[in-house]
Design an enzyme around this catalytic site. Structure first.
Site, short mmCIF file in Angstrom:
data_model
loop_
_atom_site.label_atom_id
_atom_site.label_comp_id
_atom_site.label_asym_id
_atom_site.label_seq_id
_atom_site.Cartn_x
_atom_site.Cartn_y
_atom_site.Cartn_z
N HIS A 86 0.84 -1.20 0.00
CA HIS A 86 0.00 0.00 0.00
C HIS A 86 0.86 1.24 0.00
O HIS A 86 2.03 1.21 0.36
CB HIS A 86 -0.95 0.01 1.20
CG HIS A 86 -0.30 0.38 2.50
ND1 HIS A 86 -0.15 1.68 2.92
CD2 HIS A 86 0.23 -0.38 3.50
CE1 HIS A 86 0.44 1.71 4.11
NE2 HIS A 86 0.68 0.47 4.47
N CYS A 87 0.27 2.34 -0.45
CA CYS A 87 0.93 3.63 -0.42
C CYS A 87 0.10 4.55 0.47
O CYS A 87 -0.55 4.08 1.39
CB CYS A 87 1.09 4.19 -1.83
SG CYS A 87 -0.48 4.24 -2.72
N ALA A 88 0.10 5.82 0.19
CA ALA A 88 -0.63 6.75 1.06
C ALA A 88 -2.13 6.62 0.90
O ALA A 88 -2.88 6.91 1.84
CB ALA A 88 -0.20 8.19 0.75
N ASP A 103 5.18 3.24 -0.87
CA ASP A 103 5.48 4.54 -1.41
C ASP A 103 4.53 5.51 -0.76
O ASP A 103 3.43 5.17 -0.43
CB ASP A 103 5.25 4.50 -2.93
CG ASP A 103 5.76 5.70 -3.65
OD1 ASP A 103 6.81 6.19 -3.28
OD2 ASP A 103 5.08 6.13 -4.59
#
Length: 640
Positions: free
Chosen positions: A29-31, A96
């Site tokens: 996962h990212c933001a 990220d």
């Protein structure tokens, strides 16, 4: 406040829509997004995933199925990996922070880094989840050593034995902890990884490292002691991952669940004993022979090599072959010269970490450095500061190596050594009194400490900028919730160029508005451009590749600046950052630079996105500019 349980229904429906756990290779996962890699596209129903309550949008892009959740995506990720069959597929360490993301390959690296940096980043990531335990229990070992040295506790007392086991257990069984973190990294079943490493630290196997005429399947076996080792566990789990995934493909479903762990463990344990152990042992033997010869032929050079590379030897597990040499020298001649320069090696790293503790701006890094410095100086326990502080920052680790080399050379010239086997530390200095010139040994140690501290003091800002605020601790506290926006907010252009409507940018998620309202800017020219902050506020995200920044404005607006489309794949080439996570910036203050020619050469659009990520909590986010604008010009108005 959202929790993992709140996202359990979403997780079940999304995983089912993508074909179930068996069809999912990995998830990270990212933001704002869950990012899945799957095995067979025809088993995935993107529309079904998009229709799940709580999913903002779902797209298939860049070989990944991206499910946009929003700011609560960490809870959704936890819910997904908590499902049966999904725990080993999580790749949390590759996240990220901006939404574009870069997935680590199964080998734990990425193609944009050299082998040394890949190795350093991999080891640092594997130690991140256990750093707090290492730091805390290392501090316990330091206090116990102090109690024994000052006579408060006898080494032979039951209390000392129990407390020593209490604080030393994690270090002795370190291969098991690394098997767990490596399993998550390399997408291996965690219990298979633990079952594979557990036999290697059983007393029966440990005893074989000192036995003679040991055979396995009739093959002579030169085994090593795997307790406290690092590299064997990492390599073993990495190799086991390929074997596990192959077995899962070829074994019939009726026997797969129990034959996979049986075969992996039955194959890997003998394989490790026959390969990694003997190779490490042989390398260590060559190393000890070479160092003994070097100390005799050129004491200063031998001392410098030991002072510089002792921590590297520990990193690769080569130090195990030197410890029997230490013990043999003490038993035969009453002292060993090999241990003298280790004082400089260990305390140089501890002093480098002390400089980070005082100088660094990242509060999480400082929390690890503090107790680690104490345990390093008092007990010679450097794992927490090596893996949690100096090695991730790289430059402090290099300064520690160089400082240890200088101090080690001085100790080598003084023929300094030890007449007792102890962990090199401040409290171990009495063991060096009767070997060589003690005053020179102290001088070499002090020089290493001073050089390590002063040298690191100057490189910490550069090291933190290069790391760009990446978290050292995997479970670092999340940023506080969004504040309420007060008054009318103006958002400025971070780069000069031509303003384009958000729906026209070449990224489906950004263009859909799922991440918030905003605009795109096509930067002017092909030269290096300075990226500036669109609002005054705190930097809550600074991408290590330099292509994205998240700012929480002083008035509550959250703004994402994303330079280019898919530029995360450039790995930082053409980008530089001038700020770090947690720093307060003013509107118009420089955040970093981008070489537009490098972006164009790499084949990516340079479109710079300016997104208000908490748009849903606002009354209106209105673009107020079109056509060409100068950097710092007003491009968005926000009303609450």
């Amino acid at each position: 406040m959202a929790t993992r349980q709140d996202f359990a229904p979403l997780a079940e429906r999304v995983v089912a829509a993508l074909g179930g756990p068996g069809n999912i290779r990995s998830v990270t996962h990212c933001a704002t997004r869950l990012r899945f890699k799957i095995r067979e596209n025809d088993k995935a129903d993107l529309q079904a995933a998009d229709a799940v309550d709580g999913v903002l949008t779902a797209i298939h892009s860049g070989g990944q199925y991206q499910v946009v959740i929003g700011n609560d995506v960490p809870f959704a990720y936890e819910a997904v990996t908590a499902l049966d069959g999904m725990a080993s597929k999580g790749v949390k360490d590759s996240v990220d922070e901006d939404g574009a993301g870069e997935e680590m390959d199964a080998d734990g690296g990425d193609t944009d880094k050299n082998l040394l940096n890949k190795f350093i980043d991999l080891v640092s990531a594997l130690f991140s989840p256990i750093l707090w335990c290492l730091a805390g229990l290392g501090l316990g070992k330091a206090f116990l050593t102090l109690a024994e040295t000052t006579g408060l506790l006898e080494e032979t007392s039951d209390t000392y034995v129990i407390l020593n086991a209490t604080f030393d257990g994690i270090f002795y069984f370190l291969p098991l902890f690394l098997a767990l973190t490596a399993a998550r990294r390399f997408k291996v079943n965690q219990f298979i990884a633990l079952s594979m490493m557990a036999p290697l630290v059983l007393p029966q196997i440990v005893a074989l490292s000192e036995a003679e005429n040991v055979h396995l399947f009739g093959i002579p076996l030169n085994s090593m002691n795997y307790s406290s080792s690092v590299i064997p566990a990492i390599i073993a789990v990495w190799v086991a991952g390929y074997l596990q995934r192959w077995l899962e493909k070829v074994l019939p479903g009726a026997v797969r669940n129990f034959f996979t762990p049986l075969i992996v463990v039955a194959v890997m344990v003998p394989l490790v004993l026959l390969t990694i152990g003997p190779v490490t042992l042989q390398l260590g033997n060559w190393l000890s022979d070479g160092l003994n010869w070097l100390l005799s032929a050129a004491p200063w050079l031998g001392g410098a090599v030991l002072g510089a590379f002792w921590q590297v030897f520990v990193l690769f597990g080569l130090h195990w072959s030197l410890i029997p040499v230490f013990l043999n020298d003490i038993a035969v001649q009453g002292y060993t010269l090999l241990m003298g320069p280790l004082l400089a090696a260990v305390l140089a790293q501890a002093s480098a970490a002390a400089a980070v503790w005082i100088r660094a701006k990242d509060p999480e890094r400082k929390k690890v450095a503090g107790p680690g410095v104490i345990s390093g100086f008092l007990a010679g326990v450097t794992e927490p500061i090596i893996y949690g502080v100096n090695l991730p920052l790289k430059y402090p680790f290099y300064v520690g190596l160089g400082s240890g080399a200088v101090g080690g050379a001085i100790i080598g010239m003084a023929h300094g050594g030890m007449d007792t086997f102890v962990f090199p530390s401040v409290l171990a200095l009495p063991a060096a009194v009767n070997v060589g010139t003690f005053g020179m040994t102290v001088l070499g140690t002090v020089v290493a400490v001073i050089l390590g501290f002063v040298g690191t003091w100057f490189v910490v800002p550069m090291a933190e900028r290069k790391l760009s605020g990446a978290a050292v601790i995997a479970d670092a506290p999340a940023e506080p919730k969004t504040a309420d926006v007060t008054g009318q907010v103006t958002v400025l252009a971070p780069v000069p160029g031509n303003v384009v409507p958000l729906e026209d940018v070449d990224d489906k998620v950004f263009a859909s508005g799922a991440m918030g309202a905003g605009v795109g800017i096509e930067p002017a020219g092909r030269s290096t451009v300075t990226v500036t902050s669109p609002v005054s506020g705190k930097l809550i995200a600074v991408q290590k590749t330099g292509h994205a920044y998240g700012i929480r404005g002083d008035n509550g607006a959250e703004v994402l600046v994303h330079v280019g489309i898919d530029t995360v794949k450039m790995g930082g080439t053409g980008f530089s950052t001038l700020v770090e996570r947690g720093q307060h910036v003013s509107a118009g203050e420089a955040l970093g630079t981008v070489d537009l020619a490098a972006v164009a050469e790499a084949g990516y659009p340079a479109t710079t996105l300016v997104i208000v990520t908490n748009t849903k909590k606002l009354t209106a986010v209105t673009p107020v500019a079109s056509g060409d604008v100068a950097g710092g010009a007003t491009i968005l108005d926000i009303e609450n």
